[in-house]
Design a protein around this motif. Structure first.
Motif, PDB file in Angstrom:
ATOM      1  N   HIS B  41       0.831  -1.209   0.000  1.00  0.00           N
ATOM      2  CA  HIS B  41       0.000   0.000   0.000  1.00  0.00           C
ATOM      3  C   HIS B  41       0.864   1.256   0.000  1.00  0.00           C
ATOM      4  O   HIS B  41       0.357   2.353  -0.130  1.00  0.00           O
ATOM      5  CB  HIS B  41      -0.959  -0.006   1.195  1.00  0.00           C
ATOM      6  CG  HIS B  41      -0.270  -0.040   2.528  1.00  0.00           C
ATOM      7  ND1 HIS B  41       0.579  -1.046   2.904  1.00  0.00           N
ATOM      8  CD2 HIS B  41      -0.281   0.824   3.582  1.00  0.00           C
ATOM      9  CE1 HIS B  41       1.046  -0.814   4.109  1.00  0.00           C
ATOM     10  NE2 HIS B  41       0.541   0.319   4.545  1.00  0.00           N
ATOM     11  N   TYR B 237      -3.131   5.940   6.700  1.00  0.00           N
ATOM     12  CA  TYR B 237      -2.533   5.896   8.043  1.00  0.00           C
ATOM     13  C   TYR B 237      -2.140   4.463   8.369  1.00  0.00           C
ATOM     14  O   TYR B 237      -1.045   4.179   8.820  1.00  0.00           O
ATOM     15  CB  TYR B 237      -3.515   6.425   9.084  1.00  0.00           C
ATOM     16  CG  TYR B 237      -3.097   6.153  10.508  1.00  0.00           C
ATOM     17  CD1 TYR B 237      -2.002   6.810  11.064  1.00  0.00           C
ATOM     18  CD2 TYR B 237      -3.777   5.211  11.293  1.00  0.00           C
ATOM     19  CE1 TYR B 237      -1.603   6.544  12.363  1.00  0.00           C
ATOM     20  CE2 TYR B 237      -3.381   4.949  12.599  1.00  0.00           C
ATOM     21  CZ  TYR B 237      -2.298   5.613  13.128  1.00  0.00           C
ATOM     22  OH  TYR B 237      -1.893   5.339  14.415  1.00  0.00           O
ATOM     23  N   ASN B 238      -3.066   3.560   8.142  1.00  0.00           N
ATOM     24  CA  ASN B 238      -2.733   2.135   8.265  1.00  0.00           C
ATOM     25  C   ASN B 238      -3.052   1.458   6.925  1.00  0.00           C
ATOM     26  O   ASN B 238      -3.447   2.122   5.965  1.00  0.00           O
ATOM     27  CB  ASN B 238      -3.474   1.466   9.439  1.00  0.00           C
ATOM     28  CG  ASN B 238      -4.981   1.497   9.298  1.00  0.00           C
ATOM     29  OD1 ASN B 238      -5.527   2.405   8.683  1.00  0.00           O
ATOM     30  ND2 ASN B 238      -5.640   0.508   9.867  1.00  0.00           N
ATOM     31  N   THR B 239      -2.838   0.155   6.857  1.00  0.00           N
ATOM     32  CA  THR B 239      -2.998  -0.526   5.573  1.00  0.00           C
ATOM     33  C   THR B 239      -4.425  -0.390   5.070  1.00  0.00           C
ATOM     34  O   THR B 239      -5.365  -0.833   5.729  1.00  0.00           O
ATOM     35  CB  THR B 239      -2.634  -2.015   5.709  1.00  0.00           C
ATOM     36  OG1 THR B 239      -1.399  -2.114   6.420  1.00  0.00           O
ATOM     37  CG2 THR B 239      -2.485  -2.664   4.347  1.00  0.00           C
ATOM     38  N   ALA B 240      -4.579   0.214   3.916  1.00  0.00           N
ATOM     39  CA  ALA B 240      -5.899   0.404   3.326  1.00  0.00           C
ATOM     40  C   ALA B 240      -6.402  -0.918   2.747  1.00  0.00           C
ATOM     41  O   ALA B 240      -5.611  -1.813   2.440  1.00  0.00           O
ATOM     42  CB  ALA B 240      -5.815   1.461   2.232  1.00  0.00           C
ATOM     43  N   PRO B 241      -7.746  -1.049   2.575  1.00  0.00           N
ATOM     44  CA  PRO B 241      -8.295  -2.229   1.893  1.00  0.00           C
ATOM     45  C   PRO B 241      -8.049  -2.063   0.392  1.00  0.00           C
ATOM     46  O   PRO B 241      -8.914  -1.618  -0.353  1.00  0.00           O
ATOM     47  CB  PRO B 241      -9.779  -2.184   2.258  1.00  0.00           C
ATOM     48  CG  PRO B 241     -10.069  -0.753   2.574  1.00  0.00           C
ATOM     49  CD  PRO B 241      -8.792  -0.106   3.014  1.00  0.00           C
TER      50      PRO B 241
END
Lengths: 361, 361
Positions: B41, B237-241
């Motif tokens: 990502h 911010y964190n791993t996106a879908p």
């Protein structure tokens, strides 16, 4: 183009047969005349996939009957918040074993929700090179839970034994090493893992949690964040990320086909041994910063004599179809992630390249 | 098998070209030698897709510069909680316009977080057959926001104008009619929509929110739930879908190709007109419970003279490859969802079947 050698830290490579199955199914799932993506999450076709995925987690890990297997959204980063929201009541404190950047984030988020403390912290400056020794862990026997991060993706360390926590529930973030081998679920109150390293795509997090902890969970939080809500609804309280769970099904069905987690562990150990041996053979050139007892089987980090050489290493490896080898932006260096789906041949290719690179550098 | 006529309420049918593109890309995205699912990502290949998807939302809706477009996880049901967590400070109250089951859930979740009230409620018993008239809405001029549900999937009602809210930010759950036509984003403080009806798969929710609301958002909540966190990190911010967002990209790129939202609106109105006309032609047999001014263009609900006939209707339609026609488990009856990807031909097939069914019933 032919498949590259994918050493990504996550999202990461998936088994080719699991992807090929998804490709075949993509326009017409199981002769239903529509994609699995287009099926209702309340319909029979998807429900069977959903239950098969949950069943495969239970089967492959021999999950005891007193545990729920949940599929949630928001990633492990969201569990950093929902864990203390559910399991850290007012007046109690939680213990965190801080062994890397993700463990730090988990602790920080818990401290925004309630009272939490570091019961161990192996940081040296901003870096971590090992997990704690038993005598470095000072637990609070009254803690609501003890939180650990079994594998530290950024720094390439991994726990190879579990801390003694007495009767306090042990909670593990296994995002980067979930199902890399069989493990005894009953040692844990709860384990959780973003799927995007070992078992599927990003967008879903697996939670395996003891039923009594779910029942004792706090009720003074929004209903969507209660583990009890998702447990009572078989992870279908609201629309599940259906395609992501379908892909987990494909990966785990393939995992079972090739011999389950015992076979996965054998393959993973063989890959890690090969790569660490290549590092140790050239200790002047390839420096592994991690103490040997804490080395990760999943994320192998090493440094070269200079940052310029590291850049050249990554660039020349890319020409030979090896991708994902640059270290995390916070740490630099080289990182090769050897998750379940990375073939042994990819590690052989990398090791062969490393041997050549020493000669030409 | 050939494509069925998919009238699912969501997850729902997607445009075939968007799925075919995904199928082609599934093993080798853009000549990179790996699936888009396997890309990091944080890598260039995925980043381009991510930004294209955000750009397409902005482009198709002419989103003003003072709005963020965010892709979040957890579905609209999670926004029911994170909305008041972000935008409902202590000491303030929020107004909810209750027009169906999802609006009720949004209000209930807000009341678990802070102070919220129904500023209108069109329930008759457990049912809803219309949205409120202006004189039925009693707003609190000091409210933190007014929340509405633009389309009510369960009961087949839809707002065809906006309530007057003065200077109070209007927040809309558009999960089941987002992008069914162009709309003026500047009328809203925030709109949000689970992707799985009109623009993609389940597992991602689109949020379009005014930048000043993001900045004024509460800071005393976990960092993962702050809209400011996701806005500052471009929803990474964190791993996106990643695959879900990739599919939204495919759907929206196709939407743009065929003429954008003006063309989508034209098609949607044509489909809804055809189906409502078929209901109104046989008022003794097909009863539309919804008041005409509140009829939804997305979810067309109707009853038959008996539940037995409704069951036979669904079963015989299924034989003719029409799926998803059973009403919601709470309401019963028939529901045909006519989301953006449903072809006119599917509605023609349904209408033709309805005419025959009257004769044979």
């Amino acid at each position: 183009m032919a498949r590259v050698h994918n050493f990504n830290a996550g999202p990461a490579g998936l088994p080719l047969p699991a992807l090929e199955r998804a490709q075949r199914d993509l326009l017409d799932f199981d002769g239903t005349g529509m994609s699995i993506i287009e099926h209702s999450h309340r319909g029979k076709a998807y429900e069977a996939v959903h239950n098969e995925a949950i069943g495969l987690v239970k089967d492959l890990l021999s999950v005891p009957d007193d545990y729920h297997v949940l599929f949630l959204q928001g990633g492990a980063s969201q569990v950093f918040a929902t864990l203390p929201m559910n399991l850290l009541p007012a007046g109690k404190s939680a213990d965190y074993l801080v062994t890397g950047g993700w463990a730090e984030k988990a602790l920080e988020e818990a401290q925004r929700v309630g009272t939490a403390r570091a019961a161990a912290n192996t940081a040296v400056g901003k870096s971590f090179t090992r997990v704690p020794r038993p005598d470095e862990i000072t637990l609070d026997p009254a803690a609501a839970y003890v939180h650990m991060t079994t594998n530290n993706t950024l720094f390439g360390t991994q726990w190879h034994g579990l801390p003694s926590v007495g009767g306090v529930p042990l909670i593990a973030d296994m995002s980067s090493d979930f199902m890399w081998k069989p493990f005894d679920v009953s040692k844990f109150g709860m384990v959780y893992a973003g799927a995007q390293k070992n078992i599927g795509p990003s967008g879903v997090v697996v939670v395996v949690i003891r039923k009594d902890l779910v029942e004792a969970g706090r009720k003074d939080i929004p209903i969507i964040f209660r583990y009890a809500t998702h447990a009572a609804n078989n992870s279908l309280y609201n629309t599940a990320p259906t395609f992501s769970i379908y892909l987990i099904r494909n990966v785990l069905a393939y995992t079972k086909d090739i011999g389950g987690l015992a076979e996965i562990e054998r393959r993973n150990r063989r890959k890690a041994s090969l790569l660490y041996a290549a590092i140790d053979e050239n200790p002047e050139f390839y420096r592994g910063p991690v103490e040997k007892e804490s080395r990760s089987t999943m994320n192998v980090v090493f440094r070269l004599p200079s940052e310029d050489l590291e850049k050249r290493f990554v660039a020349e490896a890319a020409k030979k179809h090896m991708v994902g080898l640059a270290g995390h932006r916070l740490t630099g260096g080289i990182r090769a992630s050897l998750y379940n789906a990375v073939p042994y041949e990819s590690v052989e290719t990398l090791v062969s390249f490393m041997k050549d690179f020493v000669k030409t550098a």
